[in-house]
Motif scaffolding. Structure first.
Motif, short mmCIF file in Angstrom:
data_model
loop_
_atom_site.label_atom_id
_atom_site.label_comp_id
_atom_site.label_asym_id
_atom_site.label_seq_id
_atom_site.Cartn_x
_atom_site.Cartn_y
_atom_site.Cartn_z
N ILE A 25 0.85 -1.20 0.00
CA ILE A 25 0.00 0.00 0.00
C ILE A 25 0.88 1.24 0.00
O ILE A 25 0.66 2.19 -0.75
CB ILE A 25 -0.93 -0.01 1.23
CG1 ILE A 25 -1.92 -1.17 1.11
CG2 ILE A 25 -1.66 1.32 1.36
CD1 ILE A 25 -2.76 -1.40 2.35
N LEU A 26 1.91 1.19 0.85
CA LEU A 26 2.82 2.33 0.94
C LEU A 26 3.53 2.54 -0.40
O LEU A 26 3.65 3.68 -0.88
CB LEU A 26 3.83 2.08 2.06
CG LEU A 26 4.83 3.20 2.33
CD1 LEU A 26 4.10 4.49 2.66
CD2 LEU A 26 5.76 2.80 3.47
N ALA A 27 3.96 1.44 -1.02
CA ALA A 27 4.64 1.56 -2.31
C ALA A 27 3.71 2.19 -3.33
O ALA A 27 4.14 3.02 -4.16
CB ALA A 27 5.11 0.19 -2.79
N GLY A 28 2.43 1.82 -3.28
CA GLY A 28 1.45 2.40 -4.19
C GLY A 28 1.29 3.90 -3.98
O GLY A 28 1.21 4.67 -4.93
N ALA A 32 2.24 6.69 -6.70
CA ALA A 32 1.20 7.61 -7.18
C ALA A 32 1.60 9.06 -6.91
O ALA A 32 1.47 9.93 -7.77
CB ALA A 32 -0.14 7.29 -6.51
N ALA A 33 2.14 9.31 -5.72
CA ALA A 33 2.54 10.68 -5.37
C ALA A 33 3.67 11.15 -6.29
O ALA A 33 3.70 12.31 -6.71
CB ALA A 33 2.98 10.76 -3.91
N GLU A 38 -2.39 13.95 -6.03
CA GLU A 38 -2.50 14.74 -4.81
C GLU A 38 -3.07 13.99 -3.62
O GLU A 38 -2.55 14.12 -2.51
CB GLU A 38 -3.30 16.02 -5.07
CG GLU A 38 -2.51 17.01 -5.91
CD GLU A 38 -3.18 18.37 -5.99
OE1 GLU A 38 -4.03 18.67 -5.13
OE2 GLU A 38 -2.85 19.13 -6.90
N PRO A 39 -4.14 13.20 -3.80
CA PRO A 39 -4.65 12.46 -2.63
C PRO A 39 -3.61 11.49 -2.05
O PRO A 39 -3.52 11.35 -0.83
CB PRO A 39 -5.85 11.69 -3.20
CG PRO A 39 -6.29 12.49 -4.38
CD PRO A 39 -5.04 13.08 -4.96
N ALA A 40 -2.82 10.86 -2.91
CA ALA A 40 -1.80 9.95 -2.42
C ALA A 40 -0.74 10.72 -1.63
O ALA A 40 -0.30 10.29 -0.56
CB ALA A 40 -1.14 9.20 -3.58
#
Lengths: 232, 154
Positions: A25-28, A32-33, A38-40
């Motif tokens: 999840i963190l890698a995602g 994405a960031a 922006e939400p990520a």
């Protein structure tokens, strides 16, 4: 803490294939960031802002310097995102970067007064977050008092203990290997250091009022009032 | 509720974690500064980041390599073969690009550019005193374009 997972020894991917592990999840989020999501990015900031702030607090900067360090760290992370190869090491990277920037500002010597987000000057900012509703259940109040006592006791620890404990309680947790690298200590001494720091915490003046209080007396009001007086 | 603080270390550590996490949510301005930082990503996308490799304010000085005195702060940023070296005093910033190329330097805060100056043919440039807070320099020449790591200079 003997059962604490240590990424130095555990397999890289241990979760069931159809359940994303915390690392994935963190890698995602990082990926994405890095692409401008922006939400990520906001989620990363929300996750790690407490860690960044805990390191800043440990250095007792004034409010302006604290804000400068905070801003610099996030700007640096934006630059760094594309090069994050191991998202699990993000907490360590942030703690290290924050500490370095705190040190820089301390050396530049612009300190005037310590920054403490819990002091009167910023009470208006965070006051709303403390349970002040008179109708709030006593249990919430008691929990808030205890957490405040823990934070006060934490603030009274040596800087080294604050750094170690911050890393141990970071979410997601830093592995022993990362902590060892970050603090420059052998992995084998983390456990004993943790025990020593927690003993200091237990013996800190802020927690002294709670230690030895009989659990049976809880709820009677008397001990709690004493704890309130001593814990603040 | 049982005995408090918890007698076992795991329990105490866990409560400490909860306490630090809810230590109030970072002040809103701190979060806002974090959220806003992402807007710099696209701005810098085409620029190589010149990493901060030396700051006399906190690094031991390599013997004989710098001329900085007590009131001068010297910093160096590297991006591959490109070096941006600056000295900061109360009167302003003087800097030099290496390899020496003419061009321009744009100084920025997170709010945007605040000063733009020419770089002379041997790579020298000078800027006024830096504002407080993190600053970034964009060095733009015919051969290379780099952005220095954000760092407070004031």
């Amino acid at each position: 803490m003997a059962e604490r997972p240590d990424s130095a020894t555990r397999p890289e991917v241990g979760a069931a294939p159809d359940v994303p592990a915390a690392d994935e999840i963190l890698a995602g989020l990082v990926s994405a960031a890095a692409n401008g999501d922006e939400p990520a990015w906001a989620e990363l900031v929300r996750r790690y802002a407490p860690l960044v702030l805990s390191v800043i607090r440990a250095h007792r900067l004034n409010r302006t310097d604290a804000a400068d360090v905070n801003q610099t760290v996030w700007l640096r992370l934006v630059e760094h995102l594309g090069r994050v190869r191991e998202p699990a090491a993000l907490a360590t990277w942030l703690a290290t970067t924050t500490r370095r920037e705190c040190y820089r500002l301390v050396r530049i010597g612009r300190r005037t007064q310590p920054f403490d987000p819990l002091d009167d000057a910023v009470e208006a900012t965070i006051g709303a977050l403390l349970p002040q509703d008179p109708s709030a259940p006593d249990e919430n109040l008691l929990r808030a008092e205890r957490r405040q006592a823990l934070r006060d006791g934490f603030g009274q620890l040596p800087a080294r203990c604050r750094e170690l404990l911050s890393l141990l309680v970071s979410d997601p947790p830093a592995s022993y290997r990362e902590i060892a690298e970050r603090l420059g200590m052998p992995i084998g001494s983390i456990g004993p250091s943790q025990a020593r720091c927690l003993r200091k915490l237990r013996n800190s003046p802020a927690l002294a009022a709670f230690v030895g209080a009989s659990p049976d007396a809880e709820g009677s009001g008397g001990d709690r009032d004493g704890a309130v007086a001593a814990g603040r | 509720m049982g005995l408090w603080p918890p007698a076992d270390d795991d329990g105490l550590l866990s409560e400490l974690g909860a306490a630090l996490r809810d230590s109030g949510p970072p002040p809103e301005e701190f979060l806002a500064a974090g959220y806003a930082a992402l807007t710099w990503r696209t701005v810098d996308a085409e620029l190589a980041i010149a990493e901060l490799t030396f700051d006399s304010a906190c690094d031991p000085e390599p013997a004989g390599l710098t001329r900085s005195t007590g009131s001068t702060r010297a910093l160096a940023f590297h991006a591959g073969p490109v070096v941006v070296a600056i000295e900061v005093t109360a009167t302003g910033i003087v800097g030099q690009l290496s390899p020496a190329r003419g061009g321009r330097v744009v100084a920025r805060t997170p709010h945007g550019p605040y000063e733009e100056v020419a770089v002379d043919p041997v790579g020298f440039f000078s800027l006024g005193p830096p504002p407080s807070g993190p600053v970034q320099l964009h060095a733009l020449t015919s051969d290379y374009a780099v952005a220095t790591s954000w760092v407070p200079l004031g």
